[in-house]
Design a protein around this motif. Structure first.
Motif, mmCIF file in Angstrom:
data_model
loop_
_atom_site.group_PDB
_atom_site.id
_atom_site.type_symbol
_atom_site.label_atom_id
_atom_site.label_comp_id
_atom_site.label_asym_id
_atom_site.label_seq_id
_atom_site.Cartn_x
_atom_site.Cartn_y
_atom_site.Cartn_z
ATOM 1 N N ALA A 82 55.726 119.715 77.955
ATOM 2 C CA ALA A 82 54.119 119.760 78.026
ATOM 3 C C ALA A 82 53.442 120.220 76.931
ATOM 4 O O ALA A 82 52.205 120.088 76.851
ATOM 5 C CB ALA A 82 53.879 120.921 79.323
ATOM 6 N N GLY A 83 54.059 121.226 76.045
ATOM 7 C CA GLY A 83 53.102 121.137 74.738
ATOM 8 C C GLY A 83 53.168 120.145 73.704
ATOM 9 O O GLY A 83 52.561 120.249 72.831
ATOM 10 N N HIS A 84 53.896 119.009 73.900
ATOM 11 C CA HIS A 84 53.665 117.800 73.094
ATOM 12 C C HIS A 84 53.021 116.807 73.632
ATOM 13 O O HIS A 84 53.062 116.669 74.939
ATOM 14 C CB HIS A 84 55.134 117.585 72.850
ATOM 15 N N GLU A 85 52.185 116.241 72.828
ATOM 16 C CA GLU A 85 51.407 115.071 73.384
ATOM 17 C C GLU A 85 52.022 113.572 73.771
ATOM 18 O O GLU A 85 51.345 112.947 74.422
ATOM 19 C CB GLU A 85 50.299 114.791 72.228
ATOM 20 N N ALA A 86 53.253 113.614 73.219
ATOM 21 C CA ALA A 86 53.866 112.252 73.466
ATOM 22 C C ALA A 86 54.113 111.832 74.761
ATOM 23 O O ALA A 86 54.336 112.933 75.456
ATOM 24 C CB ALA A 86 55.432 112.242 72.585
ATOM 25 N N GLY A 87 53.916 110.681 75.302
ATOM 26 C CA GLY A 87 54.078 110.251 76.580
ATOM 27 C C GLY A 87 55.456 110.514 77.222
ATOM 28 O O GLY A 87 55.557 111.021 78.389
#
Length: 108
Positions: A82-87
């Motif tokens: 959840a802390g990463h923006e990647a889809g």
């Protein structure tokens, strides 16, 4: 098929595949070093989800115990993703949360 656990088995298998896809996609990211923890958790989560599904399928006496552990790793993996923006990370976070909830219900 063990119908008593089928919903949780389905969640575990779906989560395992989503985690595998996320780990593979993370390895293709430009700065793979910042994805290292995500990849580690993806792989651990996928392995535990598959094992939990297997134990539920065979109606193992330790299935509920492993589902508690599985829920824990799913929550940790989901938080990391959840802390990463990647889809692919966002998809993984969602699958992990759903699997954790299913495992917690099963183990209760």
């Amino acid at each position: 098929m063990n119908q008593r656990y089928q919903a949780c088995i389905d969640e575990c298998l779906a989560c395992a595949m989503t985690c595998e896809a996320c780990a593979s996609a993370c390895l293709q990211e430009e700065n793979v070093q910042i994805m290292a923890r995500c990849i580690e958790l993806d792989r651990d989560c996928a392995d535990l989800c598959r094992l939990a599904a297997t134990l539920m399928q065979r109606d193992s006496r330790v299935a509920a115990d492993l589902c508690i552990v599985c829920a824990s790793i799913c929550r940790a993996c989901g938080e990391e993703c959840a802390g990463h923006e990647a889809g692919h990370c966002q998809d993984c976070a969602k699958a992990c949360r759903s699997c954790a909830e299913a495992c917690e219900r099963m183990a209760a």
